[in-house]
Motif scaffolding. Structure first.
Motif, short mmCIF file in Angstrom:
data_model
loop_
_atom_site.label_atom_id
_atom_site.label_comp_id
_atom_site.label_asym_id
_atom_site.label_seq_id
_atom_site.Cartn_x
_atom_site.Cartn_y
_atom_site.Cartn_z
N ASN A 6 0.80 -1.22 0.00
CA ASN A 6 0.00 0.00 0.00
C ASN A 6 0.83 1.27 0.00
O ASN A 6 0.31 2.33 0.31
CB ASN A 6 -0.99 0.04 1.17
N SER A 7 2.10 1.20 -0.31
CA SER A 7 2.89 2.42 -0.39
C SER A 7 2.71 3.04 -1.77
O SER A 7 2.34 2.37 -2.73
CB SER A 7 4.37 2.11 -0.13
N ALA A 8 2.98 4.30 -1.86
CA ALA A 8 2.85 5.01 -3.13
C ALA A 8 4.03 4.67 -4.03
O ALA A 8 5.15 4.46 -3.56
CB ALA A 8 2.80 6.50 -2.87
N PHE A 9 3.76 4.63 -5.31
CA PHE A 9 4.83 4.43 -6.28
C PHE A 9 5.41 5.78 -6.65
O PHE A 9 4.67 6.77 -6.77
CB PHE A 9 4.29 3.75 -7.55
N THR A 10 6.71 5.83 -6.86
CA THR A 10 7.35 7.06 -7.32
C THR A 10 7.13 7.20 -8.82
O THR A 10 6.73 6.26 -9.50
CB THR A 10 8.86 7.03 -7.03
N SER A 11 7.44 8.37 -9.34
CA SER A 11 7.32 8.57 -10.78
C SER A 11 8.29 7.66 -11.53
O SER A 11 7.98 7.19 -12.63
CB SER A 11 7.55 10.04 -11.15
N GLU A 12 9.44 7.36 -10.93
CA GLU A 12 10.40 6.44 -11.57
C GLU A 12 9.83 5.02 -11.62
O GLU A 12 10.00 4.31 -12.61
CB GLU A 12 11.74 6.45 -10.83
N ASP A 13 9.17 4.61 -10.53
CA ASP A 13 8.51 3.29 -10.52
C ASP A 13 7.49 3.21 -11.64
O ASP A 13 7.44 2.22 -12.38
CB ASP A 13 7.78 3.05 -9.19
N LEU A 14 6.67 4.24 -11.75
CA LEU A 14 5.63 4.25 -12.78
C LEU A 14 6.22 4.26 -14.18
O LEU A 14 5.67 3.62 -15.09
CB LEU A 14 4.69 5.44 -12.57
N ASP A 15 7.34 4.96 -14.37
CA ASP A 15 8.00 4.96 -15.67
C ASP A 15 8.46 3.56 -16.05
O ASP A 15 8.31 3.14 -17.20
CB ASP A 15 9.20 5.91 -15.67
N VAL A 16 9.04 2.83 -15.09
CA VAL A 16 9.50 1.46 -15.35
C VAL A 16 8.30 0.57 -15.70
O VAL A 16 8.32 -0.17 -16.68
CB VAL A 16 10.27 0.89 -14.15
N LEU A 17 7.26 0.66 -14.88
CA LEU A 17 6.06 -0.16 -15.11
C LEU A 17 5.43 0.15 -16.46
O LEU A 17 5.13 -0.78 -17.24
CB LEU A 17 5.05 0.07 -13.98
N ARG A 18 5.23 1.41 -16.76
CA ARG A 18 4.58 1.78 -18.02
C ARG A 18 5.46 1.43 -19.21
O ARG A 18 4.97 0.95 -20.23
CB ARG A 18 4.23 3.27 -18.02
N GLY A 19 6.75 1.65 -19.10
CA GLY A 19 7.66 1.33 -20.21
C GLY A 19 7.66 -0.15 -20.54
O GLY A 19 7.60 -0.54 -21.71
N ALA A 20 7.71 -0.98 -19.51
CA ALA A 20 7.70 -2.43 -19.73
C ALA A 20 6.35 -2.88 -20.29
O ALA A 20 6.29 -3.71 -21.20
CB ALA A 20 8.02 -3.17 -18.44
N LEU A 21 5.26 -2.32 -19.76
CA LEU A 21 3.94 -2.69 -20.26
C LEU A 21 3.76 -2.24 -21.70
O LEU A 21 3.24 -3.00 -22.53
CB LEU A 21 2.85 -2.09 -19.37
N ASP A 22 4.18 -1.04 -22.04
CA ASP A 22 4.10 -0.56 -23.42
C ASP A 22 4.89 -1.48 -24.36
O ASP A 22 4.41 -1.83 -25.44
CB ASP A 22 4.64 0.86 -23.54
N ALA A 23 6.10 -1.84 -23.95
CA ALA A 23 6.93 -2.72 -24.79
C ALA A 23 6.28 -4.09 -24.97
O ALA A 23 6.26 -4.64 -26.06
CB ALA A 23 8.33 -2.86 -24.18
N TRP A 24 5.73 -4.64 -23.89
CA TRP A 24 5.08 -5.95 -23.94
C TRP A 24 3.87 -5.90 -24.88
O TRP A 24 3.69 -6.78 -25.72
CB TRP A 24 4.67 -6.37 -22.54
N CYS A 25 3.07 -4.86 -24.74
CA CYS A 25 1.89 -4.71 -25.60
C CYS A 25 2.30 -4.56 -27.07
O CYS A 25 1.67 -5.15 -27.95
CB CYS A 25 1.05 -3.51 -25.18
N ALA A 26 3.35 -3.80 -27.33
CA ALA A 26 3.82 -3.62 -28.70
C ALA A 26 4.29 -4.95 -29.29
O ALA A 26 3.97 -5.29 -30.44
CB ALA A 26 4.94 -2.59 -28.76
N GLU A 27 5.04 -5.72 -28.51
CA GLU A 27 5.52 -7.03 -28.98
C GLU A 27 4.36 -7.98 -29.30
O GLU A 27 4.43 -8.76 -30.23
CB GLU A 27 6.40 -7.69 -27.92
N LYS A 28 3.31 -7.91 -28.48
CA LYS A 28 2.17 -8.82 -28.62
C LYS A 28 1.08 -8.25 -29.55
O LYS A 28 0.08 -8.93 -29.80
CB LYS A 28 1.53 -9.10 -27.25
N HIS A 29 1.29 -7.02 -30.03
CA HIS A 29 0.28 -6.34 -30.86
C HIS A 29 -1.05 -6.25 -30.14
O HIS A 29 -2.10 -6.59 -30.69
CB HIS A 29 0.12 -7.03 -32.22
N ILE A 30 -0.98 -5.81 -28.88
CA ILE A 30 -2.16 -5.70 -28.01
C ILE A 30 -2.38 -4.22 -27.70
O ILE A 30 -1.45 -3.50 -27.34
CB ILE A 30 -1.94 -6.49 -26.71
#
Length: 68
Positions: A6-30
């Motif tokens: 339940n701790s807050a994520f930092t902007s750096e945490d969110l950047d890592v999460l979003r970057g990996a998710l964007d890359a995964w979606c792009a690879e899977k064409h999702i």
């Protein structure tokens, strides 16, 4: 990096999460707004909090997981 429940994520945490998710979606064409992407985002959060705390480690772990 945020490991506490339940701790807050930092902007750096969110950047890592979003970057990996964007890359995964792009690879899977999702679309990032799809149900499958939502499940992947949930999985990514779990993986991140369990120690896959940089883009490459997180993306690799996402690749190895069945999302739906």
């Amino acid at each position: 990096m945020s490991f506490l429940y339940n701790s807050a994520f930092t902007s750096e945490d969110l950047d890592v999460l979003r970057g990996a998710l964007d890359a995964w979606c792009a690879e899977k064409h999702i679309d990032i707004r799809s149900v499958e992407a939502q499940f992947a985002a949930s999985t990514a959060l779990d993986l991140y909090q369990s120690g896959h705390d940089d883009h490459d480690k997180l993306l690799s772990a996402l690749r190895g997981r069945k999302v739906l």
